[in-house]
Design an enzyme around this catalytic site. Structure first.
Site, PDB file in Angstrom:
ATOM      1  N   SER A  22     100.519  87.143  15.795  1.00  0.00           N
ATOM      2  CA  SER A  22      99.137  87.394  15.401  1.00  0.00           C
ATOM      3  C   SER A  22      98.319  87.869  16.597  1.00  0.00           C
ATOM      4  O   SER A  22      98.775  87.848  17.746  1.00  0.00           O
ATOM      5  CB  SER A  22      98.511  86.116  14.834  1.00  0.00           C
ATOM      6  OG  SER A  22      98.438  85.131  15.862  1.00  0.00           O
ATOM      7  N   ASP A 145     109.730  81.150  17.091  1.00  0.00           N
ATOM      8  CA  ASP A 145     108.838  80.003  17.028  1.00  0.00           C
ATOM      9  C   ASP A 145     108.464  79.821  15.561  1.00  0.00           C
ATOM     10  O   ASP A 145     107.657  80.580  15.028  1.00  0.00           O
ATOM     11  CB  ASP A 145     107.596  80.266  17.881  1.00  0.00           C
ATOM     12  CG  ASP A 145     106.604  79.104  17.835  1.00  0.00           C
ATOM     13  OD1 ASP A 145     106.963  78.037  17.321  1.00  0.00           O
ATOM     14  OD2 ASP A 145     105.467  79.285  18.319  1.00  0.00           O
ATOM     15  N   ASP A 150     102.004  71.083  12.075  1.00  0.00           N
ATOM     16  CA  ASP A 150     101.973  70.128  13.172  1.00  0.00           C
ATOM     17  C   ASP A 150     101.281  68.850  12.700  1.00  0.00           C
ATOM     18  O   ASP A 150     100.521  68.869  11.727  1.00  0.00           O
ATOM     19  CB  ASP A 150     101.225  70.711  14.376  1.00  0.00           C
ATOM     20  CG  ASP A 150     101.540  69.996  15.681  1.00  0.00           C
ATOM     21  OD1 ASP A 150     102.418  69.109  15.676  1.00  0.00           O
ATOM     22  OD2 ASP A 150     100.908  70.315  16.714  1.00  0.00           O
ATOM     23  N   ASN A 178     108.174  72.473  17.071  1.00  0.00           N
ATOM     24  CA  ASN A 178     107.643  71.186  17.512  1.00  0.00           C
ATOM     25  C   ASN A 178     108.316  70.088  16.676  1.00  0.00           C
ATOM     26  O   ASN A 178     109.192  70.361  15.848  1.00  0.00           O
ATOM     27  CB  ASN A 178     106.111  71.147  17.408  1.00  0.00           C
ATOM     28  CG  ASN A 178     105.598  71.388  15.986  1.00  0.00           C
ATOM     29  OD1 ASN A 178     106.236  70.997  15.001  1.00  0.00           O
ATOM     30  ND2 ASN A 178     104.459  72.034  15.861  1.00  0.00           N
ATOM     31  N   GLN A 179     107.919  68.858  16.885  1.00  0.00           N
ATOM     32  CA  GLN A 179     108.568  67.729  16.199  1.00  0.00           C
ATOM     33  C   GLN A 179     108.463  67.858  14.682  1.00  0.00           C
ATOM     34  O   GLN A 179     109.467  67.707  13.968  1.00  0.00           O
ATOM     35  CB  GLN A 179     107.925  66.417  16.666  1.00  0.00           C
ATOM     36  CG  GLN A 179     108.508  65.173  16.018  1.00  0.00           C
ATOM     37  CD  GLN A 179     107.910  63.897  16.592  1.00  0.00           C
ATOM     38  OE1 GLN A 179     107.137  63.939  17.541  1.00  0.00           O
ATOM     39  NE2 GLN A 179     108.257  62.755  16.027  1.00  0.00           N
ATOM     40  N   GLU A 181     107.907  70.536  12.844  1.00  0.00           N
ATOM     41  CA  GLU A 181     108.652  71.693  12.351  1.00  0.00           C
ATOM     42  C   GLU A 181     110.152  71.421  12.350  1.00  0.00           C
ATOM     43  O   GLU A 181     110.868  71.834  11.414  1.00  0.00           O
ATOM     44  CB  GLU A 181     108.315  72.915  13.202  1.00  0.00           C
ATOM     45  CG  GLU A 181     106.887  73.399  12.976  1.00  0.00           C
ATOM     46  CD  GLU A 181     106.354  74.278  14.084  1.00  0.00           C
ATOM     47  OE1 GLU A 181     105.297  74.903  13.874  1.00  0.00           O
ATOM     48  OE2 GLU A 181     106.976  74.326  15.178  1.00  0.00           O
ATOM     49  N   SER A 215     107.766  69.540  21.706  1.00  0.00           N
ATOM     50  CA  SER A 215     106.953  68.335  21.888  1.00  0.00           C
ATOM     51  C   SER A 215     107.385  67.276  20.881  1.00  0.00           C
ATOM     52  O   SER A 215     107.366  67.510  19.673  1.00  0.00           O
ATOM     53  CB  SER A 215     105.462  68.644  21.716  1.00  0.00           C
ATOM     54  OG  SER A 215     105.197  69.197  20.442  1.00  0.00           O
ATOM     55  N   PRO A 247      94.637  64.581  27.897  1.00  0.00           N
ATOM     56  CA  PRO A 247      93.793  64.093  26.791  1.00  0.00           C
ATOM     57  C   PRO A 247      92.860  65.162  26.237  1.00  0.00           C
ATOM     58  O   PRO A 247      91.646  65.065  26.345  1.00  0.00           O
ATOM     59  CB  PRO A 247      93.006  62.954  27.453  1.00  0.00           C
ATOM     60  CG  PRO A 247      92.881  63.375  28.883  1.00  0.00           C
ATOM     61  CD  PRO A 247      94.167  64.085  29.205  1.00  0.00           C
ATOM     62  N   ASP A 255     102.422  79.241  21.347  1.00  0.00           N
ATOM     63  CA  ASP A 255     102.769  80.635  21.615  1.00  0.00           C
ATOM     64  C   ASP A 255     103.117  80.822  23.088  1.00  0.00           C
ATOM     65  O   ASP A 255     104.057  81.533  23.442  1.00  0.00           O
ATOM     66  CB  ASP A 255     101.592  81.548  21.245  1.00  0.00           C
ATOM     67  CG  ASP A 255     101.108  81.317  19.823  1.00  0.00           C
ATOM     68  OD1 ASP A 255     101.959  81.212  18.921  1.00  0.00           O
ATOM     69  OD2 ASP A 255      99.887  81.245  19.622  1.00  0.00           O
TER      70      ASP A 255
END
Length: 330
Positions: A22, A145, A150, A178-179, A181, A215, A247, A255
């Site tokens: 994108s 990806d 998420d 990620n976790q 996905e 992640s 944080p 990306d």
């Protein structure tokens, strides 16, 4: 006589990348008005800094985020947006134009289509692009990806998850979920490091030789788990990196992470066989710079997602000083 295409006549040592992602022109936070780095704007520049020739294809081109995605990530919803969404026919026309001019040789394909697409037909066209590129270069590396969601929330229609699982994952060379996905693609719940490694094994069985779960949140610790199946059916080499938790929420980090994994793929290949070393990676330094700059501007970093300071971090990308300690599971 037309001049030669130097990226083909004199190719870089690293490679030539077709990046289908994108593109947004602008992202606004409450107190700042700054450029937004997501999709191709987050991926192309780092790859170029690392020596890759990159041809970006914008799957969407919007004036700003639609808010459909960012509202889930503590950001600002815009009242409207303008722009275009590329459909499968238009994407294939671009490929035909490149092929007609002998420009369709690539060493890498990078994809990260967001929820704006929401189209099975577009994803099927991407699969045709993979097939076409590999007919020209059988050694093409496809880095995918899988932008599905998420934090327990899907960004895409459920039917797209099935297409990714059944059609996209089997043709990918490297997958960077990620976790959440990884759980969607395997149907396997990840609640421990062992589960993360097992999810990698399940994804290897489906196709890709390299899997990086970017992640994983385990007991308050943030981990990256990498896995490389050098030969089909053999036990993969696997490692973990503990990522310092910052944080704040950032846009474009997924990306960026995938682009950096592609950009450092030669280093990563060596790294998979030398685990007990420190891995140079600019990701943490870039996020810390972003955080520091927002604080300097007097901005409340908890009020919305933060736009990564990509241009200002180019030295960190080229010459990363912060190194992560990786631990082998083998």
């Amino acid at each position: 006589m037309a001049p030669p295409i130097l990226s083909l006549a004199l190719p870089s040592e690293t490679g030539r990348v077709l990046s289908i992602q994108s593109h947004t022109v602008q992202v606004r936070d409450i107190m700042l008005f700054i450029q937004g780095y997501v999709g191709n704007k987050s991926a192309v520049f780092p790859l170029q800094l690392l020596g890759y020739d990159v041809d970006p294809v914008n799957s969407v081109q919007f004036s700003n985020h639609t808010g459909k995605l960012l509202i889930l990530l503590h950001s600002i919803r815009y009242p409207t947006f303008k722009g275009q969404v590329l459909n499968g026919h238009q994407l294939w026309e671009l490929m035909e134009g490149l092929q007609a001019n002998d420009l369709l040789y690539y060493t890498h394909l990078l994809t990260g289509m967001p929820s704006y697409i929401g189209s099975v037909s577009f994803l099927n066209t991407v699969l045709e692009v993979v097939k076409k590129l590999r007919s020209i270069n059988p050694k093409l590396t496809y880095v995918c990806d899988p932008v599905l969601g998420d934090e327990g929330k899907l960004y895409v229609p459920p039917e797209l998850v099935a297409v990714y699982r059944e059609k996209v994952v089997p043709v990918a060379s490297m997958l960077t979920p990620n976790q959440f996905e990884a759980e969607q693609l395997t149907g396997f719940r990840i609640v421990s490091e062992h589960d993360g490694r097992e999810a990698c094994n399940k994804l290897h069985a489906a196709g890709p030789a390299k899997v990086v779960i970017t992640s994983i949140n385990i007991d308050g610790h943030l981990l990256l788990i990498g896995s490389h199946e050098k030969e089909k059916g053999q036990s993969p080499d696997q490692f973990k990196i503990v990522i310092p938790r910052i944080p704040a929420y950032f846009t474009g980090t997924g990306d960026l992470m995938t682009a950096l994994l592609l950009g450092w793929s030669n280093v990563i290949s060596q790294f998979f066989s030398n685990f007990e070393s420190h891995f140079p990676f600019p990701y943490s330094a870039l996020l810390q710079r972003t955080l520091d700059d927002y604080k300097t501007a007097g901005y409340d970093i908890q009020s919305s997602s933060l736009e990564i300071r990509l241009i200002q971090s180019q030295d960190d990308i080229r010459h990363p000083q912060i190194k992560f300690k990786a631990e082998s599971y083998n």
